[in-house]
Design a protein around this motif. Sequence first.
Motif, short mmCIF file in Angstrom:
data_model
loop_
_atom_site.label_atom_id
_atom_site.label_comp_id
_atom_site.label_asym_id
_atom_site.label_seq_id
_atom_site.Cartn_x
_atom_site.Cartn_y
_atom_site.Cartn_z
N HIS A 74 0.85 -1.19 0.00
CA HIS A 74 0.00 0.00 0.00
C HIS A 74 0.88 1.24 0.00
CE1 HIS A 74 -3.41 -2.54 1.01
NE2 HIS A 74 -2.71 -3.04 2.01
N ALA A 90 2.27 0.87 -5.00
CA ALA A 90 1.70 -0.44 -4.67
C ALA A 90 1.89 -1.41 -5.83
CB ALA A 90 0.22 -0.29 -4.34
N ARG A 110 -0.59 9.10 2.37
CA ARG A 110 -0.95 7.72 2.70
C ARG A 110 0.26 6.99 3.28
NH1 ARG A 110 -3.73 2.97 -0.96
NH2 ARG A 110 -4.14 1.63 0.81
#
Length: 148
Positions: A74, A90, A110
């Motif tokens: 991720h 990813a 993220r």
Amino acid sequence: MARAGGRDSQHVGEEHLVVSSAEAHWIQTASPSQIGLLLRIPARSIEIFLQKIPAGEASDLHRHVHESIHFVQHGSGWSEIGDQRVRWSAGSFVYTPPWIWHRHYADDGRDVEMIVIENSRLLAAVDASQRESMGNASFADAFGANTE
């Protein structure tokens, strides 16, 4: 061949052939990243663990005598690997050669989660394991060189 004769048995004596990532023993590194140790995997020559890097943060600048491959589950970011800067996201596999200074960075927005596979157990078995860290320095800070 006489020694190999006993290897024809298909009996598996090791336990824990399946280990859940929920069983990881998480440790905080010297940087904002965390390492999840999968202690019950019975591997003898490779180490497999999880790594998390918070969004906008990085691992420490370090090197080790073993090879490593990070599989990015991720997130996205980039790595300084020696004098190169490489981007990943990813689904990418990131290879780090032995004894090369490197650091992994997560993009803003993220967290990054990676699976790390390395041959460190094999080297530790022959007492050839070594790791050094320069902490949170970038490659440019440490060596006065730009990796772009």
